[in-house]
Scaffold this motif. Sequence first.
Motif, PDB file in Angstrom:
ATOM      1  N   ALA A  38       0.824  -1.214   0.000  1.00 36.75           N
ATOM      2  CA  ALA A  38       0.000   0.000   0.000  1.00 36.75           C
ATOM      3  C   ALA A  38       0.854   1.258   0.000  1.00 36.75           C
ATOM      4  CB  ALA A  38      -0.929  -0.021   1.211  1.00 36.75           C
ATOM      5  N   ARG A  39       2.044   1.175   0.552  1.00 36.72           N
ATOM      6  CA  ARG A  39       2.920   2.348   0.628  1.00 36.72           C
ATOM      7  C   ARG A  39       3.237   2.924  -0.749  1.00 36.72           C
ATOM      8  NH1 ARG A  39       5.479  -1.717   3.664  1.00 36.72           N
ATOM      9  NH2 ARG A  39       5.195  -1.524   5.928  1.00 36.72           N
ATOM     10  N   ASN A  40       3.170   2.075  -1.775  1.00 40.40           N
ATOM     11  CA  ASN A  40       3.562   2.512  -3.114  1.00 40.40           C
ATOM     12  C   ASN A  40       2.648   3.579  -3.699  1.00 40.40           C
ATOM     13  OD1 ASN A  40       4.525  -0.869  -4.029  1.00 40.40           O
ATOM     14  ND2 ASN A  40       5.734   0.725  -3.036  1.00 40.40           N
ATOM     15  N   PHE A  41       1.420   3.686  -3.196  1.00 45.23           N
ATOM     16  CA  PHE A  41       0.485   4.685  -3.723  1.00 45.23           C
ATOM     17  C   PHE A  41       0.265   5.852  -2.756  1.00 45.23           C
ATOM     18  CE2 PHE A  41      -0.884   1.697  -7.076  1.00 45.23           C
ATOM     19  CZ  PHE A  41      -0.979   2.591  -8.138  1.00 45.23           C
ATOM     20  N   ARG A  42       1.112   5.981  -1.763  1.00 40.47           N
ATOM     21  CA  ARG A  42       0.941   7.101  -0.839  1.00 40.47           C
ATOM     22  C   ARG A  42       1.139   8.474  -1.481  1.00 40.47           C
ATOM     23  NH1 ARG A  42       3.307   4.618   4.854  1.00 40.47           N
ATOM     24  NH2 ARG A  42       1.444   3.380   5.345  1.00 40.47           N
ATOM     25  N   PRO A  43       2.029   8.644  -2.471  1.00 40.44           N
ATOM     26  CA  PRO A  43       2.092   9.956  -3.136  1.00 40.44           C
ATOM     27  C   PRO A  43       0.763  10.355  -3.774  1.00 40.44           C
ATOM     28  CG  PRO A  43       4.047   8.682  -3.651  1.00 40.44           C
ATOM     29  CD  PRO A  43       3.104   7.753  -2.953  1.00 40.44           C
ATOM     30  N   GLN A  44       0.024   9.380  -4.281  1.00 41.80           N
ATOM     31  CA  GLN A  44      -1.279   9.672  -4.858  1.00 41.80           C
ATOM     32  C   GLN A  44      -2.317   9.923  -3.753  1.00 41.80           C
ATOM     33  OE1 GLN A  44       0.842   7.092  -6.310  1.00 41.80           O
ATOM     34  NE2 GLN A  44       1.350   8.889  -7.556  1.00 41.80           N
ATOM     35  N   GLY A 244       9.565   4.659 -16.489  1.00 42.95           N
ATOM     36  CA  GLY A 244       9.623   3.216 -16.589  1.00 42.95           C
ATOM     37  C   GLY A 244       8.404   2.569 -15.961  1.00 42.95           C
ATOM     38  N   HIS A 245       8.598   1.387 -15.389  1.00 40.02           N
ATOM     39  CA  HIS A 245       7.466   0.585 -14.935  1.00 40.02           C
ATOM     40  C   HIS A 245       6.764   1.171 -13.707  1.00 40.02           C
ATOM     41  CE1 HIS A 245       5.077  -3.023 -14.952  1.00 40.02           C
ATOM     42  NE2 HIS A 245       5.412  -3.334 -13.707  1.00 40.02           N
ATOM     43  N   ILE A 246       7.514   1.634 -12.715  1.00 42.23           N
ATOM     44  CA  ILE A 246       6.884   2.151 -11.490  1.00 42.23           C
ATOM     45  C   ILE A 246       6.580   3.633 -11.699  1.00 42.23           C
ATOM     46  CG2 ILE A 246       6.996   2.132  -8.974  1.00 42.23           C
ATOM     47  CD1 ILE A 246       7.347  -0.596 -10.208  1.00 42.23           C
ATOM     48  N   VAL A 247       5.715   3.896 -12.642  1.00 41.96           N
ATOM     49  CA  VAL A 247       5.484   5.253 -13.143  1.00 41.96           C
ATOM     50  C   VAL A 247       4.904   6.181 -12.082  1.00 41.96           C
ATOM     51  CG1 VAL A 247       3.254   4.524 -14.104  1.00 41.96           C
ATOM     52  CG2 VAL A 247       4.392   6.563 -15.016  1.00 41.96           C
ATOM     53  N   ASN A 248       4.085   5.646 -11.176  1.00 45.47           N
ATOM     54  CA  ASN A 248       3.443   6.505 -10.178  1.00 45.47           C
ATOM     55  C   ASN A 248       4.416   7.010  -9.126  1.00 45.47           C
ATOM     56  OD1 ASN A 248       3.436   3.734  -9.067  1.00 45.47           O
ATOM     57  ND2 ASN A 248       2.399   4.694  -7.335  1.00 45.47           N
ATOM     58  N   LEU A 249       5.556   6.336  -8.967  1.00 47.48           N
ATOM     59  CA  LEU A 249       6.564   6.777  -8.002  1.00 47.48           C
ATOM     60  C   LEU A 249       7.692   7.554  -8.678  1.00 47.48           C
ATOM     61  CD1 LEU A 249       6.909   3.688  -5.620  1.00 47.48           C
ATOM     62  CD2 LEU A 249       5.695   5.824  -5.202  1.00 47.48           C
ATOM     63  N   SER A 250       8.185   7.042  -9.783  1.00 50.87           N
ATOM     64  CA  SER A 250       9.328   7.702 -10.429  1.00 50.87           C
ATOM     65  C   SER A 250       8.938   9.026 -11.063  1.00 50.87           C
ATOM     66  CB  SER A 250       9.942   6.779 -11.479  1.00 50.87           C
ATOM     67  OG  SER A 250       9.052   6.568 -12.558  1.00 50.87           O
ATOM     68  N   HIS A 251       7.677   9.151 -11.503  1.00 50.82           N
ATOM     69  CA  HIS A 251       7.178  10.376 -12.129  1.00 50.82           C
ATOM     70  C   HIS A 251       5.842  10.760 -11.486  1.00 50.82           C
ATOM     71  CE1 HIS A 251      10.276   9.241 -14.943  1.00 50.82           C
ATOM     72  NE2 HIS A 251      10.111  10.360 -15.613  1.00 50.82           N
ATOM     73  N   ALA A 252       5.890  10.907 -10.164  1.00 47.71           N
ATOM     74  CA  ALA A 252       4.657  11.125  -9.398  1.00 47.71           C
ATOM     75  C   ALA A 252       3.919  12.391  -9.824  1.00 47.71           C
ATOM     76  CB  ALA A 252       4.967  11.172  -7.912  1.00 47.71           C
ATOM     77  N   ALA A 253       4.629  13.470 -10.104  1.00 47.54           N
ATOM     78  CA  ALA A 253       3.958  14.725 -10.462  1.00 47.54           C
ATOM     79  C   ALA A 253       3.144  14.569 -11.748  1.00 47.54           C
ATOM     80  CB  ALA A 253       4.980  15.848 -10.603  1.00 47.54           C
ATOM     81  N   TYR A 255       2.141  11.746 -13.122  1.00 49.08           N
ATOM     82  CA  TYR A 255       1.092  10.757 -12.876  1.00 49.08           C
ATOM     83  C   TYR A 255      -0.087  11.400 -12.150  1.00 49.08           C
ATOM     84  CZ  TYR A 255      -0.990   6.270 -11.463  1.00 49.08           C
ATOM     85  OH  TYR A 255      -1.848   5.205 -11.281  1.00 49.08           O
ATOM     86  N   ASN A 256       0.203  12.172 -11.131  1.00 47.23           N
ATOM     87  CA  ASN A 256      -0.864  12.786 -10.348  1.00 47.23           C
ATOM     88  C   ASN A 256      -1.673  13.778 -11.172  1.00 47.23           C
ATOM     89  OD1 ASN A 256       0.017  11.277  -8.210  1.00 47.23           O
ATOM     90  ND2 ASN A 256       0.901  12.989  -7.050  1.00 47.23           N
ATOM     91  N   ARG A 257      -1.022  14.501 -12.069  1.00 43.13           N
ATOM     92  CA  ARG A 257      -1.761  15.435 -12.924  1.00 43.13           C
ATOM     93  C   ARG A 257      -2.771  14.688 -13.788  1.00 43.13           C
ATOM     94  NH1 ARG A 257       3.116  18.472 -13.236  1.00 43.13           N
ATOM     95  NH2 ARG A 257       3.819  17.339 -15.101  1.00 43.13           N
ATOM     96  N   ALA A 258      -2.348  13.578 -14.365  1.00 42.86           N
ATOM     97  CA  ALA A 258      -3.264  12.792 -15.184  1.00 42.86           C
ATOM     98  C   ALA A 258      -4.397  12.218 -14.345  1.00 42.86           C
ATOM     99  CB  ALA A 258      -2.500  11.664 -15.887  1.00 42.86           C
ATOM    100  N   LEU A 259      -4.089  11.746 -13.158  1.00 43.68           N
ATOM    101  CA  LEU A 259      -5.097  11.167 -12.279  1.00 43.68           C
ATOM    102  C   LEU A 259      -6.101  12.206 -11.807  1.00 43.68           C
ATOM    103  CD1 LEU A 259      -6.159   8.734 -10.726  1.00 43.68           C
ATOM    104  CD2 LEU A 259      -4.437   9.169  -8.971  1.00 43.68           C
ATOM    105  N   VAL A 260      -5.623  13.367 -11.387  1.00 41.65           N
ATOM    106  CA  VAL A 260      -6.514  14.441 -10.920  1.00 41.65           C
ATOM    107  C   VAL A 260      -7.444  14.883 -12.050  1.00 41.65           C
ATOM    108  CG1 VAL A 260      -6.592  16.849 -10.158  1.00 41.65           C
ATOM    109  CG2 VAL A 260      -5.026  15.227  -9.055  1.00 41.65           C
ATOM    110  N   ALA A 261      -6.911  15.044 -13.263  1.00 43.14           N
ATOM    111  CA  ALA A 261      -7.741  15.453 -14.396  1.00 43.14           C
ATOM    112  C   ALA A 261      -8.816  14.411 -14.697  1.00 43.14           C
ATOM    113  CB  ALA A 261      -6.860  15.683 -15.619  1.00 43.14           C
TER     114      ALA A 261
END
Length: 267
Positions: A38-44, A244-253, A255-261
Amino acid sequence: MSAPRRVRVLSGEVAIFAECWGSRGPCVVLGHGFGGSARNFRPQARALAANHRVVLFDARGHARSDAPEPAAAYQPELFVADLGAVLDAFDTKRAVVGGLSMGAGIALRFALEHSERVSGLVLSAFPRAVDEPAHVPWARGFADAIEARGLEAAGQELIWGRFDARTADLIKSGFLEHRPHALVHVLRELIAQQPAPNDMTGLTELAIPTLVIVGAEDLPSLGACRALGRLIPGANLVEIPGAGHIVNLSHAAEYNRALVAFLAAPR
């Protein structure tokens, strides 16, 4: 920001660790990839918690959730049932559900079986499929390597040793907390059974708003994610440059912009 509410969710006889960030707004449930938590999605969760309830959980066999001994406890339908139990535990009839890699595969299975409970789908770095020539031998070979040489040696050889240095560090940092027997069963019973998007019945009739996110450098997942973007009606495909593969952590900003939109779009 207040600390998340943490609970133990009973799914059959298996206890699943879950946490909820935020106290109001629509519910978003995100599942981690193989070897994560679960820790992997804490930035989101932190980015969304002001306006959403964000539920994260450790899949069975991972981190703080139970890790049953029998291989039969890791069948795909049981991971789907766990997701339903997590929704029930937070009194949620419908939610946006999603995840990364293994978590995305589980979320899509859940949506296909329980579409009435899914208001939106977020599919990130979708996992390799059984029809890829190297996939099943890799998954089964990794399971064999864990049994023969131990988790750390097998992981260096077959997991984080194959990624760029940043992604490798992200994977390895949490990987070794898991129980080896559970990872062996997940590899054989779930990962090695993942169908390709083209082989998933009902995908072209899926009437659920869908966001597909993949790193442009994530070659193992790029083809599957592009297929999902074509097959799911109205799906929005976002490819993040340099990721790369762990996109939500390596490129959190990004990723979060796409998710928020996606979450802000009218349903």
